[in-house]
Design a protein around this motif. Structure first.
Motif, PDB file in Angstrom:
ATOM      1  N   PHE A 568     -28.666 -22.749 -67.211  1.00 40.76           N
ATOM      2  CA  PHE A 568     -28.504 -24.409 -68.465  1.00 40.76           C
ATOM      3  C   PHE A 568     -28.172 -25.198 -67.728  1.00 40.76           C
ATOM      4  N   VAL A 569     -28.982 -26.145 -67.840  1.00 36.98           N
ATOM      5  CA  VAL A 569     -28.948 -27.426 -67.465  1.00 36.98           C
ATOM      6  C   VAL A 569     -28.833 -28.036 -68.533  1.00 36.98           C
ATOM      7  N   ILE A 570     -27.884 -28.963 -68.074  1.00 40.58           N
ATOM      8  CA  ILE A 570     -27.403 -29.996 -69.182  1.00 40.58           C
ATOM      9  C   ILE A 570     -27.674 -31.802 -68.798  1.00 40.58           C
ATOM     10  N   GLY A 594     -32.404 -10.780 -77.922  1.00 39.29           N
ATOM     11  CA  GLY A 594     -31.798 -11.336 -79.526  1.00 39.29           C
ATOM     12  C   GLY A 594     -30.532 -12.097 -80.082  1.00 39.29           C
ATOM     13  N   SER A 595     -29.901 -12.682 -78.917  1.00 34.11           N
ATOM     14  CA  SER A 595     -28.303 -13.378 -79.280  1.00 34.11           C
ATOM     15  C   SER A 595     -29.180 -14.398 -79.258  1.00 34.11           C
ATOM     16  N   LEU A 596     -27.948 -14.819 -79.974  1.00 38.13           N
ATOM     17  CA  LEU A 596     -28.455 -16.487 -80.660  1.00 38.13           C
ATOM     18  C   LEU A 596     -28.424 -16.940 -79.825  1.00 38.13           C
ATOM     19  N   LEU A 597     -28.070 -17.486 -78.434  1.00 34.72           N
ATOM     20  CA  LEU A 597     -28.238 -18.794 -76.787  1.00 34.72           C
ATOM     21  C   LEU A 597     -30.019 -17.937 -76.912  1.00 34.72           C
ATOM     22  N   GLN A 598     -30.437 -17.042 -76.733  1.00 33.74           N
ATOM     23  CA  GLN A 598     -31.618 -16.709 -76.335  1.00 33.74           C
ATOM     24  C   GLN A 598     -32.784 -16.945 -77.140  1.00 33.74           C
ATOM     25  N   GLU A 695     -18.619 -17.843 -83.252  1.00 33.92           N
ATOM     26  CA  GLU A 695     -19.058 -19.118 -81.788  1.00 33.92           C
ATOM     27  C   GLU A 695     -18.701 -18.728 -80.741  1.00 33.92           C
ATOM     28  N   ARG A 696     -19.277 -19.063 -79.428  1.00 36.61           N
ATOM     29  CA  ARG A 696     -18.597 -19.283 -78.366  1.00 36.61           C
ATOM     30  C   ARG A 696     -19.648 -19.759 -77.457  1.00 36.61           C
ATOM     31  N   LEU A 697     -18.724 -20.688 -76.816  1.00 38.32           N
ATOM     32  CA  LEU A 697     -19.165 -21.787 -75.647  1.00 38.32           C
ATOM     33  C   LEU A 697     -20.076 -21.632 -74.719  1.00 38.32           C
ATOM     34  N   ILE A 698     -21.188 -22.207 -74.786  1.00 39.78           N
ATOM     35  CA  ILE A 698     -21.808 -21.837 -73.602  1.00 39.78           C
ATOM     36  C   ILE A 698     -21.308 -22.321 -72.038  1.00 39.78           C
TER      37      ILE A 698
END
Length: 717
Positions: A568-570, A594-598, A695-698
């Protein structure tokens, strides 16, 4: 299959057999003939925990506001009047949702009443056409049944459901909102009649009209002021204002300048409570003792959609005089919120705040201005309400769960007194306040299939174990065993406290994220360990904006791809005399389907813009920079332009800070002193539904004392 009329997450409220109340989140479904609730959103042929058959005999009873561990919930009881012990207690954290459910359930009941009435009319018409006289040909039992049916129908008509929520106020509370009524003053010296009919405008200030009561009785105690009220208009719904006024937590400091502290003493019923309240009057505090109050608060909702909140002082054994305070006396007071016609598409509400108070003490007699100053300060809370709503984001919801702690009286020193204080920290059981019949309804509502005991159900326990194992696996699995030395960036990592021109990973618990129950109580929790690992940081500069850095040969993205990892590039693009880019590389094992990140990685740009969030912080820096940056979460996709590049095993987000005038202004302030700053940034995907929470942090990063000269020009291919 029945048609679903309404559905959603609600609270199941009740009391256990030991007397303690409980609340549990349940998914309620209202169909044309059934009200049911489930542990989770039903799928397929899932069996509900409990059902209630809906027909014309059902009723929706308002139980008012209940307080559970400082949480306010608005309770509805749905029951069949022929079997009052078979019922469902449901509640909401805000009154709007409770009113919607009440309206939906009553509409289903009305439909059944209408169908029953039409059926009776058809049956009577058929008998008349056939020449049958039911009174002459029917047997005695038939006539009795017919009579009982007519009586039942008459009873149904007499049991019209009221939209007014709440019975009349307690006898001791004066209802000043009823125009034309007279109320009695309970002064010990004499009983006087005060008319609430006539008011005189005495001044206008802060956009409010201040009125003084024109009383028929000329005598008032020297320390007791005439009743005064402030009238203003607030651009918000009656429900939103009502919920804010009912709160006694930290939000009250933001609109009520006379508030210092408030707590619950006793919950009498759903509409009546006894509160302790300390006033912040700010009038020669060196010479005048502060004031406190112990009063009854009653509320109701009227047929026209207006809300009434009434106050009246009273004594209570668990709320005696407090050392260092003078106990003031509220003769009459409260709020009234009345809906007005919208103007220019904006919701408007008229707010009236009345107060007649005796501040007691010697200072009142010697300083008449003291009474006037304090009363006007309390009435100015209407202006505070108006400004609070005008300066609050539309996305911000009014706190619906106040933190109301029971009072601990410092004046009681004996062990017996301390024991009574400990007992007062819990809500008083209703069986001490109501009849046995009413109490049995609340206690016996418990279902064998729902939580009767504190121990978790096997299914819930299994799920909790699975969830814990999944969390442990996510925390232990990721990249603890991975050799991070293979990743590199041109900005070095240094975990020492006073290092300069470097980065390190801050503690995730420094950031607050939405909890599992955020949808209902707006609570946030420490973020904990991030989902992904920050493995490298690049600090670039060029004469033009640097886009799509993931294509650079040998960068962390390509190294991670070779190892089967997702990146994951920011890319934070900073415009200046040169164009700078701060690039963060977060890696993880392949995304969980199925995850929120996906969903975010594979979603469209509109979804990404509505969810990508930054939590900033400046642990070290000048005061003006810390205030400018703040620590409020920001949806980056809505604040600045974001470009998303989806690669085979990566997603890059290019964030153009220069696209926002506001962000550019803050950046100009920060850039001038960047070498003196320590900046924390946490990135995450905003969770909006119960299923997506918590919520979870990236990932998170701390950049310390960055030097512009250390940036390098990248070789992009």
């Amino acid at each position: 299959m029945s048609k679903v009329i309404y559905e959603g997450w609600m609270v199941r409220y009740g009391r256990r057999k030991i007397g303690r109340s409980f609340i549990h989140m349940r998914y309620f479904v209202l169909e044309t003939r059934v009200l049911a609730y489930y542990k989770r959103k039903p799928q397929g042929n899932m069996v509900p925990i409990k059902t209630l058959f809906i027909d014309g005999n059902c009723r929706v009873e308002d139980r008012g506001l209940k307080i559970h561990n400082g949480h306010m919930v608005y309770v509805l009881c749905v029951y069949n009047k022929k079997d009052k012990y078979h019922r469902i207690m449901m509640a909401a954290f805000n009154i709007q949702e409770a009113l919607i459910w009440k309206e939906k359930i009553e509409s289903v009941i009305d439909q059944h009443d209408l169908n029953t009435a039409n059926g009776n009319m058809v049956h009577t018409s058929f008998m008349a056409k056939a020449g049958i006289n039911p009174d002459r040909n029917a047997s005695s039992s038939d006539r009795e049944s017919l009579a009982s049916a007519e009586e039942e129908e008459e009873n149904n008509r007499s049991l019209m459901r009221r939209t007014t929520i709440g019975n009349g106020p307690p006898e001791s509370v004066l209802d000043w909102t009823r125009e034309g009524d007279s109320v009695l003053s309970n002064q010990s010296t004499s009983d006087q009649v005060f008319s609430r009919k006539h008011w005189r405008l005495v001044r206008c200030q802060n956009g409010l009209r201040i009125f003084e009561e024109l009383s028929e009785a000329d005598y008032l105690p020297r320390s007791c002021s005439r009743a005064m009220k402030a009238v203003g208009v607030v651009e918000a719904t009656c429900e939103a204002i009502f919920e804010l006024v009912m709160c006694m937590d930290g939000t009250r400091f933001e609109w009520d300048c006379s508030f210092q502290y408030g707590s619950l003493v006793e919950e009498v019923d759903g509409h009546t409570a006894i509160l302790y309240h300390r006033l912040q009057l700010g009038w020669f505090s060196m010479f005048v003792w502060p004031r406190d109050l112990c009063y009854v608060r009653y509320w109701r909702r009227n047929d026209d959609g207006s809300y009434v909140v009434l106050f009246r002082s009273r004594e209570h054994p668990n709320c005696g005089p407090q050392p260092g305070f003078v106990r003031a006396h509220i003769e009459s007071g409260g709020f009234k919120f009345s809906p007005l016609k919208s103007r220019n598409g904006r919701t408007r509400t008229q707010v009236q705040h009345l107060m007649q108070i005796d501040l007691k003490g010697w200072g009142v007699g010697y300083f008449p201005s003291f009474q006037q100053h304090c009363l006007l300060q309390m009435l100015n809370s209407v202006a505070g309400l108006r400004e609070w709503f005008s300066q609050t984001d539309e996305t911000h919801t009014v706190p619906s769960i106040p933190v109301m702690m029971s009072i601990a009286s410092d004046s009681v020193s004996s062990k017996k007194g301390r024991r009574s204080e400990d007992n007062s920290t819990q809500s008083v059981p209703l069986d001490q306040l109501h009849s046995a019949g009413g109490n049995s309804v609340l206690l016996d509502e418990e279902s064998d299939e729902d939580e009767d005991y504190q121990s978790p159900e096997p299914e819930d326990e299994l799920e909790s174990v699975k969830a814990e194992n999944a969390m442990k696996q996510a925390d232990e699995d990721p990249l603890d065993q991975l050799d991070l030395s293979c990743f590199s960036g041109n900005l070095r990592r240094d975990d020492r406290e006073n290092s300069r021109d470097c980065w390190r990973i801050p503690d995730g618990n420094n950031f607050k994220v939405r909890s599992k129950t955020f949808c209902y109580n707006k609570t946030k929790i420490p973020a904990g360990k991030p989902l992904m690992e920050l493995v490298a940081v690049d600090w670039f500069k060029d004469v033009k904006r640097i886009d799509h850095v993931a294509r650079r040969r040998g960068c962390a993205v390509q190294v991670a791809s070779e190892k089967g990892l997702f990146t994951f590039v920011i890319n934070v693009q900073v415009p200046a005399s040169n164009h700078y880019s701060m690039v963060f590389y977060f890696v993880s094992k392949p995304l969980v389907p199925g995850s929120l990140l996906q969903h975010f990685v594979d979603g469209d740009d509109e979804f990404r813009n509505s969810r990508f969030k930054l939590i900033p912080s400046v642990p070290k820096g000048s005061w003006i920079v810390r205030q400018s940056v703040g620590s409020t979460p920001c949806l980056l996709g809505k604040a600045v332009d974001c470009s998303y590049i989806r690669g085979p095993k990566y997603l890059e987000i290019d964030i153009d800070i220069g696209s926002s005038t506001v962000a550019n202004g803050v950046l100009g302030l920060v850039f001038g002193v960047i070498t003196t700053l320590v900046v924390d940034m946490a990135f995450l995907i905003q969770a909006n539904t119960y299923e997506e929470l918590p919520e979870r942090l990236i990932g998170a990063v701390r950049v310390s004392h960055l030097e512009l000269s250390s940036a390098t020009v990248p070789l992009l291919e």
